[in-house]
Design a protein around this motif. Structure first.
Motif, PDB file in Angstrom:
ATOM      1  N   PHE A 115      44.906  40.573  38.288  1.00 43.48           N
ATOM      2  CA  PHE A 115      44.256  41.804  37.836  1.00 43.48           C
ATOM      3  C   PHE A 115      43.552  42.557  38.976  1.00 43.48           C
ATOM      4  CE2 PHE A 115      44.358  39.046  34.043  1.00 43.48           C
ATOM      5  CZ  PHE A 115      45.033  39.875  33.167  1.00 43.48           C
ATOM      6  N   ILE A 116      43.390  41.868  40.141  1.00 43.37           N
ATOM      7  CA  ILE A 116      42.649  42.535  41.230  1.00 43.37           C
ATOM      8  C   ILE A 116      43.448  42.627  42.535  1.00 43.37           C
ATOM      9  CG2 ILE A 116      40.381  41.916  40.279  1.00 43.37           C
ATOM     10  CD1 ILE A 116      40.232  39.626  42.266  1.00 43.37           C
ATOM     11  N   ASP A 117      44.521  41.802  42.665  1.00 46.40           N
ATOM     12  CA  ASP A 117      45.316  41.829  43.908  1.00 46.40           C
ATOM     13  C   ASP A 117      45.951  43.198  44.110  1.00 46.40           C
ATOM     14  OD1 ASP A 117      44.634  39.292  44.527  1.00 46.40           O
ATOM     15  OD2 ASP A 117      46.538  38.366  43.918  1.00 46.40           O
ATOM     16  N   GLY A 118      45.851  43.720  45.325  1.00 45.03           N
ATOM     17  CA  GLY A 118      46.461  44.994  45.677  1.00 45.03           C
ATOM     18  C   GLY A 118      45.668  46.200  45.215  1.00 45.03           C
ATOM     19  N   LYS A 119      44.482  45.966  44.655  1.00 44.12           N
ATOM     20  CA  LYS A 119      43.657  47.069  44.159  1.00 44.12           C
ATOM     21  C   LYS A 119      42.350  47.142  44.946  1.00 44.12           C
ATOM     22  CE  LYS A 119      45.648  46.684  39.536  1.00 44.12           C
ATOM     23  NZ  LYS A 119      45.439  46.363  38.136  1.00 44.12           N
TER      24      LYS A 119
END
Length: 800
Positions: free
Chosen positions: A778-782
């Motif tokens: 839900f948080i990778d690459g953001k």
């Protein structure tokens, strides 16, 4: 081991009795704790399933206090005078004393089967002459102080019981006991001046630990209000005094209403052109109870007094006078001024009889409906009050009335004096005689008790006189004052008399020289915790506070209030959620429940059923669950290994001790039981516990389920009575978890949980959340915009 309740229950009840385990001694070296339940009326039906709930609750509190080192007084007795017993005696032609004795024996057997830790050495019975001797003594002190007086008055009369009822005993226009019609009759009645104590009964609630609804109900029943008494002149030359809480609205008073039985109505007979119509209405009103007369929803009726008018004292205008049954002679002055613009009932009455409606507080359309939102506002149509705020107008009008000598500031109460006469046999005889020369004379105190005569028929006479009136040998006596002929009072006291002081007798129940020794009263009183039903808040509770205050005033008691704490319990309903009754076929007999589940099963279930203060439906499935829990506790004996502490269970034991200790004090019995159930489940998961740990568990359980707890204690090799053992203590530090599970949100949505150290920092919580495999997608690459951490609770990561 197994819970063989058929033998275990009786075994431990016998052991407690033989050891005098729960008998209290007046010992000033120990801190005392006086726990009180409402003593029961021993009816022919016996104990019902609702009785064990409050009794078990106070038993749990008493047992815990005893284990915490308190000298506990937890007594029981019998409120045994009363109409049901007398009615049964009349129907079956048996003496009510015999009925009472049999009923008490049955009740005692049922209550002892519950394993309650009552001090039976202090058992009292209000029908015992050695008890009611002191009820009579208290009445004599009230009489000598002018607080007991006889008055001819309109009273509530039950057409079935043939007895006078206090206002508090008329519910919904019918007798609270038998449900029959209540009518009004004029009778000479003994009255107690409880109104003399009205202000103190309100003010002294301050600082008492009473639940709020009990305080509110008492305050509302006493009904304190502030206003003014205003004198209205009349065209007949007499003055009519009116009490009003709104003297500021006097300019809007366009008519007056007096009670049908007001004395001036009779006086004005020759001046009234329609007296026959007036008299017919008065006769009709006399057949109604106070409740019927004051119902807000009923049709407004009344008759104008044609020939006499009142004069409004602030503007000199003549206004008509009506009689109407919604005005009672027993409240206020028996006369009201009517301001139809600002009172719905007055408005409806004015519309019906085509009377003027004058707005005096601006803001409504009073010709179409009453404007009643007038606690604040601006005065209008009121001459010198115009433009003033309501609060300022109240002060100014009282000042005006006082200066002119036509009114005074006044505090009033809805509370009426207590009707203290009953025209029945089965009650305390009134210890007075009536002498033609001396009037009413008190019996010498040394001659008390005045006992009831033996008679064969217990029915009141057809005109409602006491059956004692037929016992002429008993009635005819001599005056203690002059020695001349006199007659005894044939009315008896109401059933509330004996219950108004019973808690005091528990302090010293075998004293022949006083209602209780001063040192015993000083030690035990006030009651520390009293639990009872909400239905008795405006009857027994109010009456007993009044008597206690009087006894304080004459030096018998050293405390101004009899009870420090008052709680209330909810009813147990049928499985369908309806009130239990024979007609509905949903009554549950506690003896049947005990036979199937044991005393501990019933006790545990009634405490586990729900919030103690609220009503709850009976559930057969749930009581089976409580019985299974007891069986699981008994089964723990098979898991015992060694002494000391099981590391995996240590924290849970300390948490449970804390939880149960605190929950008992706050009457959260259901959550205390749930905590013990959780601990037992955890023990079974671990698969073992020590002898010391099981001892701790059964000590916690003992107030709730004493029989199985004592049996397990004996099985473990202990020789003491567990009910008298020391209450477990806990280490606060060991109630804290080393780790906690916290929620992890991403953009405010729950995405998972992680376990962190209980003292983890903000940075450590966020790091653990980001590292969790369930959170990473839900948080990778953001881009992380914001990170929020609430210690021990949650982490919220905002990304885009």
């Amino acid at each position: 081991m197994r819970y063989e309740y058929n033998t275990i229950d009786k075994k431990w009840q016998k052991k407690w009795e033989e050891a005098h385990a729960f008998e209290a001694k007046t010992d000033t070296s120990k801190p005392k704790y006086f726990a009180l339940v409402e003593f029961p009326y021993p009816s022919g039906q016996g104990l019902h399933i609702g009785h064990p709930r409050p009794y078990t609750a106070m038993d749990i509190i008493s047992r815990k206090k005893r284990m915490q080192g308190y000298n506990v007084l937890f007594p029981l007795g019998w409120d045994a005078f009363g109409l049901p017993t007398e009615n049964y005696a009349i129907k079956h032609q048996i003496h009510p004393a015999i009925v009472t004795k049999n009923n008490i024996a049955h009740f005692t057997e049922q209550i002892k089967a519950l394993g309650l830790s009552f001090d039976w050495s202090r058992e009292i019975d209000t029908t015992d002459p050695s008890y009611y001797k002191w009820t009579q003594w208290i009445f004599l002190q009230l009489f000598k102080k002018g607080l007991a007086y006889k008055k001819e008055m309109a009273v509530n009369f039950c057409t079935s019981c043939k007895v006078v009822l206090a206002n508090e005993e008329v519910v919904g226009g019918v007798c609270e006991r038998c449900g029959s019609e209540v009518v009004r009759k004029v009778k000479s009645q003994w009255m107690l001046k409880i109104t003399e104590y009205a202000e103190r009964l309100i003010n002294d609630l301050e600082g008492l630990d009473f639940i709020e609804r009990v305080k509110t109900q008492e305050i509302n029943w006493i009904g304190r209000s502030e206003g003014a008494e205003v004198r209205f002149a009349t065209t007949a030359g007499d003055d009519v005094i009116v009490y009003t809480t709104r003297p500021d609205t006097l300019f809007g008073a366009t008519y007056m209403v007096v009670a049908p039985e007001h004395e001036l109505v009779t006086k004005w007979k020759d001046q009234l052109k329609n007296f026959d119509e007036v008299e017919a209405y008065r006769e009709e009103a006399a057949r109604k109870s106070d409740f019927e007369r004051t119902e807000l929803v009923k049709d407004k009726t009344g008759v104008r007094l044609d020939g006499v008018e009142a004069i409004n004292p602030v503007n000199g205008r003549q206004i008509p006078i009506f009689i109407s049954d919604y005005v009672l002679s027993t409240y206020g002055t028996g006369a009201i001024m009517a301001v139809p613009a600002h009172d719905t009932r007055d408005w409806e009455f004015a519309k019906k009889f085509d009377l003027p409606i004058i707005e005096v507080v601006a803001g409504g359309d009073v010709q179409n409906e009453a404007f009643t939102d007038v606690e604040t506002g601006i005065m209008t149509n009121s001459e010198f009050l115009n433009g003033l705020e309501v609060k300022d107008a109240k002060a100014k009008i009282i000042e005006f009335l006082t200066e002119k000598g036509i009114g005074v500031k006044k505090v009033n109460y809805k509370l009426r004096d207590w009707v203290f006469s009953r025209q029945r046999y089965w009650g305390e005889p009134v210890p007075l005689v009536n002498c033609e020369k001396c009037g009413w004379v008190a019996l010498p105190e040394e001659t008390l008790p005045l006992t009831l005569p033996e008679i064969e028929r217990f029915e009141p006479t057809d005109d409602g006189e006491s059956p004692l009136s037929k016992a002429t040998d008993w009635v005819n006596t001599t005056c203690p004052c002059c020695g001349g002929p006199a007659k005894r009072e044939t009315d008896t006291m109401p059933n509330w008399a004996g219950s108004s002081w019973y808690f005091l007798r528990y302090c010293d129940p075998h004293n022949n020289d006083a209602l209780a020794a001063k040192e015993a009263l000083d030690y035990w009183m006030p009651v520390d915790w009293y639990n009872g039903g909400m239905e008795h808040v405006t009857l027994h509770l109010l009456y007993s506070r009044f008597w206690a205050k009087f006894l304080y005033d004459i030096g018998v008691l050293s405390c101004k209030e009899p009870y420090l704490k008052r709680t209330a319990h909810g009813m147990i309903l049928g499985e369908n959620g309806e009130k239990m009754s024979k007609s509905r076929g949903n009554v549950i007999n506690p003896e049947v429940v005990i036979a199937e589940y044991g005393a501990d099963g019933l006790r545990l279930y009634e405490m586990f059923i729900g919030d103690f203060e609220k009503s709850a439906p009976w559930s057969q499935a749930s009581i089976k669950g409580c019985k299974r829990f007891i069986d699981r506790v008994a089964g723990l004996t098979d898991l015992v290994k060694g002494e000391g502490v099981t590391q995996k269970l240590e924290s849970s034991f300390h948490k449970t001790i804390k939880k149960v200790t605190e929950d008992i004090d706050s009457m959260k019995f259901n959550t205390a039981i749930a905590a013990m159930m959780s601990l037992v489940n955890e023990i079974y998961e671990v698969g073992t516990l020590t002898r010391d740990e099981l001892r701790t568990l059964i000590t916690l359980l003992c107030p709730f389920a004493p029989h199985i707890s004592e049996e397990v204690n004996e099985f473990l090799g202990y020789t003491d009575i567990l009910s008298l053992a020391a209450w477990p203590t806990y280490d606060e530090a060991k109630t804290k978890d080393d780790t906690v599970e916290i929620a992890v949100q991403v953009c405010g949505k729950l995405r998972g949980t992680v376990v962190v150290a209980a003292n983890a920092t903000r940075e450590e919580m966020i790091a653990a959340a980001k590292a969790d495999e369930k959170i990473k997608p839900f948080i990778d690459g953001k881009t992380v915009i914001k990170e929020i951490a609430v210690p021990g609770k949650l982490v919220n990561i905002v990304v885009k």
